[in-house]
Design a protein around this motif. Structure first.
Motif, short mmCIF file in Angstrom:
data_model
loop_
_atom_site.label_atom_id
_atom_site.label_comp_id
_atom_site.label_asym_id
_atom_site.label_seq_id
_atom_site.Cartn_x
_atom_site.Cartn_y
_atom_site.Cartn_z
N GLU A 292 7.97 35.63 14.41
CA GLU A 292 6.54 35.91 14.37
C GLU A 292 5.95 35.39 13.06
OE1 GLU A 292 4.56 37.09 16.63
OE2 GLU A 292 6.15 37.40 18.10
N GLY A 293 4.76 34.84 13.15
CA GLY A 293 4.10 34.33 11.96
C GLY A 293 4.19 32.83 11.82
N VAL A 294 5.12 32.18 12.51
CA VAL A 294 5.24 30.72 12.47
C VAL A 294 4.46 30.15 13.65
CG1 VAL A 294 6.80 28.75 12.60
CG2 VAL A 294 7.47 30.78 11.32
N LYS A 295 3.43 29.37 13.37
CA LYS A 295 2.62 28.78 14.43
C LYS A 295 3.41 27.68 15.13
CE LYS A 295 -1.88 29.62 12.27
NZ LYS A 295 -2.38 30.51 13.34
N LEU A 296 3.29 27.64 16.46
CA LEU A 296 3.94 26.60 17.25
C LEU A 296 2.88 25.74 17.92
CD1 LEU A 296 6.97 28.40 18.96
CD2 LEU A 296 6.98 26.84 17.01
N MET A 297 3.02 24.44 17.74
CA MET A 297 2.09 23.47 18.32
C MET A 297 2.88 22.52 19.22
SD MET A 297 -0.09 22.79 14.83
CE MET A 297 1.24 23.21 13.70
N PHE A 298 2.36 22.28 20.40
CA PHE A 298 3.06 21.50 21.42
C PHE A 298 2.32 20.18 21.61
CE2 PHE A 298 4.61 20.26 25.56
CZ PHE A 298 5.91 20.73 25.59
N ASP A 322 0.19 28.24 19.77
CA ASP A 322 -1.07 28.21 19.03
C ASP A 322 -1.91 26.96 19.29
OD1 ASP A 322 -0.89 30.61 16.96
OD2 ASP A 322 1.10 29.69 17.08
N LEU A 323 -1.30 25.89 19.83
CA LEU A 323 -2.06 24.65 20.03
C LEU A 323 -1.35 23.79 21.07
CD1 LEU A 323 -4.68 23.77 18.62
CD2 LEU A 323 -3.31 22.29 17.16
N PHE A 324 -2.16 23.16 21.92
CA PHE A 324 -1.68 22.23 22.95
C PHE A 324 -2.33 20.88 22.64
CE2 PHE A 324 -1.10 21.72 27.86
CZ PHE A 324 -0.06 20.84 27.63
N CYS A 325 -1.54 19.93 22.15
CA CYS A 325 -2.08 18.67 21.63
C CYS A 325 -1.89 17.52 22.61
CB CYS A 325 -1.41 18.31 20.30
SG CYS A 325 -1.51 19.58 19.04
N ASP A 326 -2.97 16.84 22.93
CA ASP A 326 -2.96 15.59 23.69
C ASP A 326 -2.13 15.65 24.96
OD1 ASP A 326 -4.48 13.79 21.78
OD2 ASP A 326 -2.89 14.54 20.48
N PRO A 327 -2.42 16.56 25.87
CA PRO A 327 -1.59 16.66 27.08
C PRO A 327 -1.85 15.56 28.11
CG PRO A 327 -3.34 18.29 27.14
CD PRO A 327 -3.43 17.64 25.80
N THR A 348 -4.56 28.72 25.63
CA THR A 348 -4.08 28.03 24.44
C THR A 348 -5.10 26.99 23.99
OG1 THR A 348 -1.81 28.29 25.23
CG2 THR A 348 -2.18 26.68 23.48
N PRO A 349 -5.51 27.00 22.72
CA PRO A 349 -6.49 26.01 22.24
C PRO A 349 -5.96 24.58 22.41
CG PRO A 349 -6.27 27.80 20.67
CD PRO A 349 -5.18 27.99 21.68
N ILE A 350 -6.88 23.67 22.70
CA ILE A 350 -6.55 22.26 22.94
C ILE A 350 -7.00 21.44 21.74
CG2 ILE A 350 -7.00 20.25 24.40
CD1 ILE A 350 -7.35 22.19 26.72
#
Length: 494
Positions: A292-298, A322-327, A348-350
């Motif tokens: 917990e506390g570590v942001k994960l971005m995909f 925390d983030l969904f990048c360029d799907p 999930t924010p894009i």
């Protein structure tokens, strides 16, 4: 030269002389208006207004005598005209002397920042990767450099024509130079390299780091996140996440796209569906490894269609990413519409689009509601990134400045003049955080020879015990100094 023929450059010098004369006249007119204003101020200095019983206004001068208003004004105007005539005569004499005797000096001062020399050297780094180095020199001898990805076609006529278009750019105004490159058709890989080199020349010419020229500093440190290499296994990623926790790094960005063969990158390919399942398994494994506390971005890299993105997005919602990048692909209005649908159906924010095109296209994505967070990198051009950061700051939108070697060497100057709300983090690609210098006591920027032998020195970015990168600029220009001797020794022979 044949009699009666004008020498080369005659008309250009004539235009420059006219511009110098016009500037001199404008300065003289401004000075003349200033003289009149000063005389008007002196006219009433030391005088006191009195009103007689009959309503007549009189003033008492410095000599104690009473004079009517008209007489005072007439005398003052006469003296002012005499002074102005003498002063104007002196000013005009100076103007004509400067125009006749100092025309060449005036012209050289207006063109001293123009790019005069442009050269490109292609070389191989120790790993055998082809790279290029661009060097600009202005009339004063100041130089600006860029080192990065291999520039193709520089030995062809088209490449030489592109180098010629860089000449005579005004390096004293880098943003205007970028606009001029657009008018010359140079918003290309060569133009983007020249954009960075122009900024580097501008900073070196002034003896200041570019980061200090972009605006007053709003912070002295920024949170740090780690991004994996796409070919890392789940076990390697889990170990990297553990290191990130120990170093109190903000987050971890997972790349899943690049190891795939080109024939499987098409979202509609029948065989591409199996990668969706492998991506979901990787997302679950890393969520279990991340505390917990570590942001994960995909980060997927535009390889899903809408249905696949919805499927993965639902899993990311479940796993609290925390983030969904360029799907998905971002081309055209259809791409923007697909992102709006995805944003409406997942929590999930894009973050998108990385390759969104021009500055106007990036702004359109934000205003259309197709993304929660802006995204760009220096492949759009340093000036374009700078302007997009300003636009995001105006709109209160956060921005992810994508980091990828070697262009990430040049994005550090952009972090100091905005706050955490606009650029909340700075990224780094690697297999282990052991390669990042740890600073237990940070007293200033550490400048030392980097691992890349083609650089003499660069601005290092040590991470302190709380997971912050400290923002301190010390090297003039963009913060890098190429080793031209090493580059020429490893030049790719034609």
């Amino acid at each position: 030269m044949e009699p009666g023929r004008l020498r080369p450059g005659h008309w250009q010098e004539t235009l420059e002389r006219r511009a110098a004369r016009r500037a001199g006249l404008q300065r003289h007119r401004a000075f003349r208006r200033w003289l009149v204003d000063c005389d008007a101020a002196r006219r009433f200095d030391g005088m006191r207004v009195q009103v007689r019983k009959d309503g007549t206004r009189i003033r008492r001068g410095e000599n104690g005598t009473l004079e009517s208003r008209n007489r005072v004004n007439a005398k003052t105007r006469g003296n002012a005209m005499k002074r102005q005539f003498a002063q104007i005569t002196t000013v005009w004499g100076c103007v004509f002397m400067a125009m006749n005797a100092g025309t060449k000096a005036a012209i050289s001062s207006t063109t001293s920042s123009c790019v005069r020399e442009v050269s490109v050297v292609s070389f191989k780094d120790p790993k055998g990767r082809a790279m290029s180095a661009l060097r600009l020199v202005d009339q004063t001898g100041a130089e600006g450099c860029w080192v990065g990805d291999f520039l193709r076609g520089m030995d062809q006529p088209e490449g030489q024509a592109g180098l010629d278009k860089i000449k005579r750019l005004d390096a004293a105004h880098p943003e205007a130079a970028w606009d001029e490159m657009g008018r010359r058709g140079l918003h290309t890989p060569l133009g983007r390299a020249a954009d960075i080199a122009v900024w580097d020349l501008h900073g070196r010419r002034l003896g200041k780091p570019v980061g200090a020229l972009l605006g007053p500093a709003k912070r002295d440190k920024v949170k740090f996140y780690m991004a994996n290499f796409p070919d890392m296994t789940a076990a390697q990623n889990a170990q990297a996440i553990k290191e990130a926790q120990e170093r109190k790094v903000l987050g971890f960005k997972i790349y899943t796209y690049f190891p795939r063969p080109h024939d499987l990158r098409d979202p509609e390919s029948p065989e591409a569906a199996k990668y969706v399942e492998s991506d979901i398994q990787l997302a679950r494994a890393l969520r279990e490894a991340a505390p917990e506390g570590v942001k994960l971005m995909f980060f997927n890299g535009n390889s899903y269609n809408l249905n696949q993105a919805l499927k993965v997005g639902a899993v990311l919602d479940e796993l609290r990413y925390d983030l969904f990048c360029d799907p998905m692909p971002v081309k055209g209005d259809a791409g923007m519409a697909a992102y709006r649908q995805l944003r409406e159906k997942i929590k999930t924010p894009i973050c998108s689009p990385l390759n969104g095109g021009s500055l106007e296209d990036h702004i359109a994505w934000i205003e259309s509601g197709a993304t929660d967070m802006g995204e760009t990198d220096l492949y759009a051009g340093f000036t374009t990134c700078l302007r997009f950061i300003r636009e995001c700051a105006k709109r209160g939108v956060a921005l992810d400045l994508h980091a990828g070697f070697p262009m990430d060497l040049y994005h550090f100057p952009l972090y100091g003049f905005v706050d955490d709300a606009t650029l909340p983090w700075i990224g780094w690609h690697g297999r282990s955080l052991k390669a990042i210098p740890a600073a237990t006591e940070f007293k200033g920027a550490e400048v030392k020879p980097p691992k890349q032998p083609w650089l003499k020195r660069s601005q290092t970015r040590p991470v302190d015990a709380e997971g912050y990168v400290h923002i301190v600029y010390e090297i003039p220009g963009m913060g890098l100094e190429p080793d031209w001797e090493w580059i020429r020794q490893n030049e790719i022979k034609k």
